[in-house]
Design an enzyme around this catalytic site. Structure first.
Site, mmCIF file in Angstrom:
data_model
loop_
_atom_site.group_PDB
_atom_site.id
_atom_site.type_symbol
_atom_site.label_atom_id
_atom_site.label_comp_id
_atom_site.label_asym_id
_atom_site.label_seq_id
_atom_site.Cartn_x
_atom_site.Cartn_y
_atom_site.Cartn_z
ATOM 1 N N ASP A 226 4.979 3.067 0.184
ATOM 2 C CA ASP A 226 6.442 3.073 0.242
ATOM 3 C C ASP A 226 6.828 4.272 1.106
ATOM 4 O OD1 ASP A 226 9.148 3.345 -0.162
ATOM 5 O OD2 ASP A 226 9.048 3.381 -2.357
ATOM 6 N N ASP A 227 7.202 3.982 2.347
ATOM 7 C CA ASP A 227 7.536 5.045 3.299
ATOM 8 C C ASP A 227 9.065 5.168 3.367
ATOM 9 O OD1 ASP A 227 7.439 6.925 5.321
ATOM 10 O OD2 ASP A 227 7.015 5.486 6.898
ATOM 11 N N GLU B 256 0.827 -1.211 0.000
ATOM 12 C CA GLU B 256 0.000 0.000 0.000
ATOM 13 C C GLU B 256 0.857 1.255 0.000
ATOM 14 O OE1 GLU B 256 1.131 -1.115 2.821
ATOM 15 O OE2 GLU B 256 -0.010 -0.473 4.577
HETATM 16 P P1 5GP Z 1 8.463 1.234 4.976
HETATM 17 O O1 5GP Z 1 8.916 2.276 5.956
HETATM 18 O O2 5GP Z 1 9.235 -0.020 5.132
HETATM 19 O O3 5GP Z 1 8.459 1.754 3.564
HETATM 20 O O4 5GP Z 1 6.958 0.905 5.345
HETATM 21 C C1 5GP Z 1 6.684 0.001 6.380
HETATM 22 C C2 5GP Z 1 5.234 -0.162 6.639
HETATM 23 O O5 5GP Z 1 4.830 0.890 7.508
HETATM 24 C C3 5GP Z 1 4.267 -0.087 5.467
HETATM 25 O O6 5GP Z 1 4.119 -1.293 4.767
HETATM 26 C C4 5GP Z 1 2.992 0.269 6.201
HETATM 27 O O7 5GP Z 1 2.383 -0.889 6.721
HETATM 28 C C5 5GP Z 1 3.488 1.137 7.334
HETATM 29 N N1 5GP Z 1 3.323 2.551 6.969
HETATM 30 C C6 5GP Z 1 4.262 3.415 6.572
HETATM 31 N N2 5GP Z 1 3.731 4.627 6.348
HETATM 32 C C7 5GP Z 1 2.413 4.513 6.593
HETATM 33 C C8 5GP Z 1 1.300 5.430 6.539
HETATM 34 O O8 5GP Z 1 1.415 6.609 6.191
HETATM 35 N N3 5GP Z 1 0.093 4.938 6.887
HETATM 36 C C9 5GP Z 1 -0.097 3.643 7.280
HETATM 37 N N4 5GP Z 1 -1.327 3.283 7.600
HETATM 38 N N5 5GP Z 1 0.906 2.752 7.349
HETATM 39 C C10 5GP Z 1 2.151 3.189 6.999
#
Ligand code: 5GP
Length: 203
Positions: A110-111, A108
């Site tokens: 990419d943070d 959903e």
């Molecule tokens: P990453 O930091 O590895 O790209 O993201 C890790 C996980 O953090 C994502 O798969 C998601 O489940 C959660 N996440 C990151 N940003 C958000 C956000 O803005 N909203 C929500 N609901 N989950 C997030």
């Protein structure tokens, strides 16, 4: 204070609809690998549009579960290497599912990019393990035929803590600021959530 952006099921559906023709034209996946739980709904919706565009039978959706472990100060280097933990993975034949296919990883959001980086590198390891079981003469061609791509509904425009290969097919439904996205599947009161989403759109 962290700014919130509420996103509705319809918003997500429509972002996926507008992005799928490009994905079909440029990557045309054979398999969807959904990262749970946020990637499940997007993968299912994408399958509907891919089926319509490519006129193929419904694609298989495989599921993996990953959770981001936030290290506390002083965490040792070997633990930092495991910041993403697996909660669910493909079965014992993981590599066999992936080899020779165009595999689209779906999530959903990419943070920091750590989750996507982890998913990609672990799936690539599964492929390499599987290739070791194949005749040496076939390995290079099979490796070449095995592709990975990524689709996320939202990509946050921010500095990332992990990198993906520059030539990796990467598709995002929308690029957003570094806000906190509230997804509909996390809401207890879906009408209230949709009302907040409508209010966000007026800002
Ligand atoms: P990453 O930091 O590895 O790209 O993201 C890790 C996980 O953090 C994502 O798969 C998601 O489940 C959660 N996440 C990151 N940003 C958000 C956000 O803005 N909203 C929500 N609901 N989950 C997030």
């Amino acid at each position: 204070m962290v700014q919130h952006l509420h996103v509705t099921y319809n918003d997500i559906h429509n972002l996926i609809r507008s992005c799928t023709p490009q994905i079909a034209a440029e990557f045309n996946p054979d398999l969807l690998v959904a990262i749970g739980g946020g990637g499940f709904f997007p993968a299912r919706v994408m399958r509907t549009f891919l089926r319509e565009i490519t006129e193929h039978k419904a694609l298989q959706i495989q599921a993996i579960g990953l959770s981001l472990y936030e290290p506390v100060e002083g965490t040792s280097a070997d633990v930092i290497g495991q910041e993403v933990i697996r909660t669910q993975w493909l079965g014992p034949n993981a590599g066999r599912l992936l080899v020779g296919r165009k595999n689209l990883i779906v999530d959903e959001v990419d943070d920091t990019r750590k989750t996507l980086h982890y998913a990609l590198s672990e799936l690539q390891k599964d492929v390499e393990e599987e290739l070791l079981t194949r005749p040496e003469s076939e390995r290079a061609a099979l490796r070449e035929a095995t592709k990975f791509g990524i689709f996320v509904v939202h990509n946050k425009a921010k500095g990332k803590l992990a990198q993906l290969p520059a030539d990796l097919p990467y598709f995002a439904g929308a690029t957003v600021d570094d806000v906190w996205l509230d997804y509909p599947w996390e809401a207890m009161d879906i009408e209230g959530h949709d009302a907040l989403a409508a209010a966000d759109k007026k800002l």
